[in-house]
Design a protein around this motif. Structure first.
Motif, short mmCIF file in Angstrom:
data_model
loop_
_atom_site.label_atom_id
_atom_site.label_comp_id
_atom_site.label_asym_id
_atom_site.label_seq_id
_atom_site.Cartn_x
_atom_site.Cartn_y
_atom_site.Cartn_z
N TRP A 1 46.32 41.01 51.71
CA TRP A 1 45.49 39.85 52.05
C TRP A 1 44.02 40.06 51.71
CZ3 TRP A 1 41.64 41.28 55.18
CH2 TRP A 1 41.85 42.34 56.08
N LEU A 2 43.57 41.33 51.70
CA LEU A 2 42.16 41.61 51.45
C LEU A 2 41.73 41.08 50.08
CD1 LEU A 2 39.56 43.04 52.41
CD2 LEU A 2 40.39 45.09 51.26
N LEU A 3 42.58 41.27 49.09
CA LEU A 3 42.23 40.88 47.73
C LEU A 3 42.43 39.38 47.48
CD1 LEU A 3 43.66 43.95 45.78
CD2 LEU A 3 41.39 43.60 46.79
N GLU A 4 42.86 38.67 48.51
CA GLU A 4 43.00 37.22 48.42
C GLU A 4 41.85 36.48 49.10
OE1 GLU A 4 46.81 36.37 50.08
OE2 GLU A 4 47.92 37.37 48.47
N LEU A 5 40.92 37.22 49.72
CA LEU A 5 39.77 36.56 50.34
C LEU A 5 38.96 35.84 49.26
CD1 LEU A 5 38.58 39.26 52.91
CD2 LEU A 5 39.81 37.14 53.37
N PRO A 6 38.66 34.58 49.44
CA PRO A 6 38.11 33.78 48.32
C PRO A 6 36.70 34.14 47.89
CG PRO A 6 38.12 32.51 50.36
CD PRO A 6 38.88 33.76 50.63
N ALA B 1 43.88 42.06 40.49
CA ALA B 1 43.18 41.44 41.62
C ALA B 1 41.82 42.08 41.86
CB ALA B 1 44.05 41.52 42.87
N LEU B 2 41.76 43.40 41.72
CA LEU B 2 40.49 44.10 41.90
C LEU B 2 39.48 43.71 40.82
CD1 LEU B 2 41.87 47.62 42.83
CD2 LEU B 2 40.49 46.16 44.33
N GLN B 3 39.95 43.59 39.60
CA GLN B 3 39.05 43.19 38.52
C GLN B 3 38.53 41.78 38.74
OE1 GLN B 3 40.48 44.54 34.42
NE2 GLN B 3 42.25 45.06 35.70
N ARG C 1 33.87 37.93 40.39
CA ARG C 1 33.10 37.03 41.24
C ARG C 1 31.68 37.55 41.45
NH1 ARG C 1 31.11 35.11 45.86
NH2 ARG C 1 31.44 32.88 46.17
N ALA C 2 31.53 38.88 41.59
CA ALA C 2 30.19 39.45 41.69
C ALA C 2 29.38 39.15 40.43
CB ALA C 2 30.29 40.96 41.91
N CYS D 1 34.11 32.12 36.97
CA CYS D 1 34.00 33.43 37.62
C CYS D 1 34.01 33.30 39.13
CB CYS D 1 32.72 34.14 37.18
SG CYS D 1 32.70 34.63 35.44
N TRP D 2 33.67 32.15 39.63
CA TRP D 2 33.60 31.89 41.07
C TRP D 2 34.85 31.21 41.61
CZ3 TRP D 2 28.34 29.61 43.12
CH2 TRP D 2 27.44 30.67 43.34
N HIS D 3 35.84 31.01 40.81
CA HIS D 3 37.02 30.25 41.25
C HIS D 3 37.55 30.84 42.55
CE1 HIS D 3 40.73 27.99 41.14
NE2 HIS D 3 40.33 27.38 40.04
N ALA D 4 37.86 29.95 43.52
CA ALA D 4 38.35 30.42 44.82
C ALA D 4 39.67 31.17 44.70
CB ALA D 4 38.51 29.23 45.76
N ASP D 5 40.46 30.81 43.71
CA ASP D 5 41.72 31.52 43.46
C ASP D 5 41.43 32.65 42.48
OD1 ASP D 5 44.23 32.44 42.87
OD2 ASP D 5 44.97 30.56 42.02
N ALA D 6 41.46 33.88 42.97
CA ALA D 6 41.10 35.03 42.13
C ALA D 6 41.96 35.11 40.88
CB ALA D 6 41.20 36.32 42.93
N ALA D 7 43.21 34.70 40.98
CA ALA D 7 44.11 34.78 39.84
C ALA D 7 43.69 33.85 38.71
CB ALA D 7 45.54 34.46 40.28
N ALA D 8 42.86 32.85 39.02
CA ALA D 8 42.42 31.89 38.00
C ALA D 8 41.13 32.32 37.31
CB ALA D 8 42.25 30.51 38.64
N ARG D 9 40.52 33.39 37.76
CA ARG D 9 39.26 33.83 37.15
C ARG D 9 39.54 34.57 35.84
NH1 ARG D 9 37.47 36.60 42.77
NH2 ARG D 9 37.34 34.67 43.99
N PRO D 10 38.65 34.43 34.87
CA PRO D 10 38.80 35.23 33.64
C PRO D 10 38.49 36.69 33.93
CG PRO D 10 36.69 34.08 33.64
CD PRO D 10 37.43 33.59 34.85
N LEU D 11 38.98 37.60 33.11
CA LEU D 11 38.62 39.00 33.22
C LEU D 11 37.53 39.33 32.20
CD1 LEU D 11 42.06 40.72 33.93
CD2 LEU D 11 40.36 39.82 35.54
#
Length: 437
Positions: free
Chosen positions: A168-173, A372-374, A379-380, A407-417
């Motif tokens: 759950w930690l890595l799902e915090l928006p 997920a970590l990336q 987001r940073a 980069c700010w997308h609330a869904d981390a899986a939708a962010r680019p790397l």
């Protein structure tokens, strides 16, 4: 710094901030005479072990620091202070944190370097919590109720006893800055990073000159090594707010060479006191910090001088350099953990250097958790990119604004790397060069 004599003589009436460090063993009752104005109370560096039960009489109190004292429990009376939003009890002997000690408006909690084995489930009620610093404790896990802390942006859990990171930690928006090195679950990959090949330079080859600076993890000196002048960082060896110096050393060594990373020339294997020592080139004097660190008011966001501006070309060059260096770190299984403007040096041409690996952590590339970590660190980067774009001297291209939003997308899986981010920024840099006006 104020004195007890000033307080007792009534000379401090009307102050909003009070700082006392004079060997106190008991809370001075005279502090209550400041209740109408006092907002920030700093009692760090004393010998206190308790706070008065009626602390809430300080009705305007927003911030309290009691680091380097002798508390064994986080005082429950803190939870009754209606306006209290920042609590700092670093380097005490705290082994118990009660849910009753957590005030409703809590935004920033610092409990670094204590003896805490667990957090109370009531921390999940702290919906305004943005910054939580827990490095150097005895935590074996985090309460599942923390998944409700949806505004949490910065978390330090390095140097604890955790066997895993909760899913759950890595799902915090909004989580953007995470440090977890020095825990059992990442010990193997951290050791692998620390064993990366690096030049070893004997201590007797250096002549130390003036001190260039000091950070949480060490002192940096100008030094002569033969005919060369270099910078030498001597690590302190104690836990910092971000984590352990050993982890920082491992990240510096494992990061590898990159045009936008502060380079490492070697390490010293035989310091007389056994300290870790890194050798680096001197940074040219035209480089300066991109930003200042967060303030008490900004909490998690960097501060910039009034009127600070960038050309679009310089902003793109800085962003591209940092994205490229982050891509390399992630490819090597290293998360910077503190991707901030205040950890970036830049010059007028837009060249940027990312430094300060004190919050770096380690992961196994190619795993679902790695992705997920990336995304978390992306987001940073989105925060940094926003700060650059806000200070551009010309309108920002829509594609660049869209990249920052992604980069700010609330869904981390939708962010680019970062490989995608670097590619897109490269194209935007070229477009800006082709159309400079």
């Amino acid at each position: 710094m104020h004195t007890l004599e000033q307080l007792r003589a009534g000379e401090l009436r009307g102050v909003q901030r009070l700082q006392l460090a004079c060997g106190l063993t008991e809370f001075p009752d005279e502090i209550f005479e400041l209740a109408d104005t006092l907002e920030i109370l700093d009692l760090s560096g004393n010998a206190l072990s308790a706070l008065p039960a009626d602390l809430a009489r300080l009705s305007r109190l927003r911030i309290i620091f009691c680091s380097d004292n002798q508390f064994t429990d986080l005082p429950e009376v803190l939870g009754s202070c209606a306006e209290l939003s920042m609590i700092g009890f670093k380097a005490n002997r705290i082994a118990r944190v009660s849910g009753a000690a957590l005030p409703a408006k809590l935004r920033w909690l610092v409990l670094t370097d204590n003896l805490i084995p667990e957090l109370p489930p009531q921390i999940g009620n702290c919906r305004q919590l943005q910054k939580l610093m827990l490095a150097g404790n005895k935590l074996k896990s985090l309460p599942a109720e923390m998944a409700a802390c949806i505004n949490l942006e910065l978390l330090r859990i390095a140097a604890n006893e955790m066997a895993s990171l909760p899913a759950w930690l890595l799902e915090l928006p909004r989580l953007s800055w995470l440090a977890y090195a020095g825990n059992p679950f990442c010990a193997a990959v951290e050791a692998q990073a620390a064993n990366a090949p690096i030049v070893e330079i004997p201590w007797n080859q250096f002549t130390l000159k003036n001190k260039l600076g000091e950070g949480a993890s060490g002192h940096i000196y100008r030094a002569e090594c033969g005919t060369d002048t270099v910078a030498v960082k001597i690590f302190k060896g104690a836990v910092t707010s971000d984590g352990l110096p050993d982890s920082e050393m491992a990240a510096c060594i494992g990061a590898g060479a990159h045009a936008s990373l502060l380079p490492v020339l070697g390490k010293v294997p035989d310091h007389p006191q056994g300290a870790h020592v890194l050798v680096m080139p001197l940074i040219p004097p035209d480089f300066a910090n991109l930003a200042g660190p967060p303030s008490l008011a900004s909490c998690t966001r960097d501060t910039y001088p009034d009127g600070k501006r960038f050309t679009l070309g310089a902003a793109l060059a800085i962003a591209h350099g940092i994205a490229s260096s982050a891509r390399q770190l992630h490819a090597r299984g290293i998360m910077h953990g503190d991707l901030y403007g205040h950890n970036v040096l830049h010059c007028n041409t837009g060249r940027a250097l990312l430094g300060d690996f004190g919050a770096a952590s380690f992961f196994e590339p190619g795993t679902p958790q790695a992705r997920a970590l990336q995304a978390l660190e992306v987001r940073a980067f989105g925060c940094l990119l926003e700060e650059l774009l806000e200070r551009c001297d010309r309108p920002v291209p829509a594609e660049l604004s869209a990249l920052q939003a992604a980069c700010w997308h609330a869904d981390a899986a939708a962010r680019p790397l970062f490989d995608d981010i670097e590619r897109r920024l490269s194209g935007l840099r070229q477009a800006a060069l082709d159309n400079p006006f």
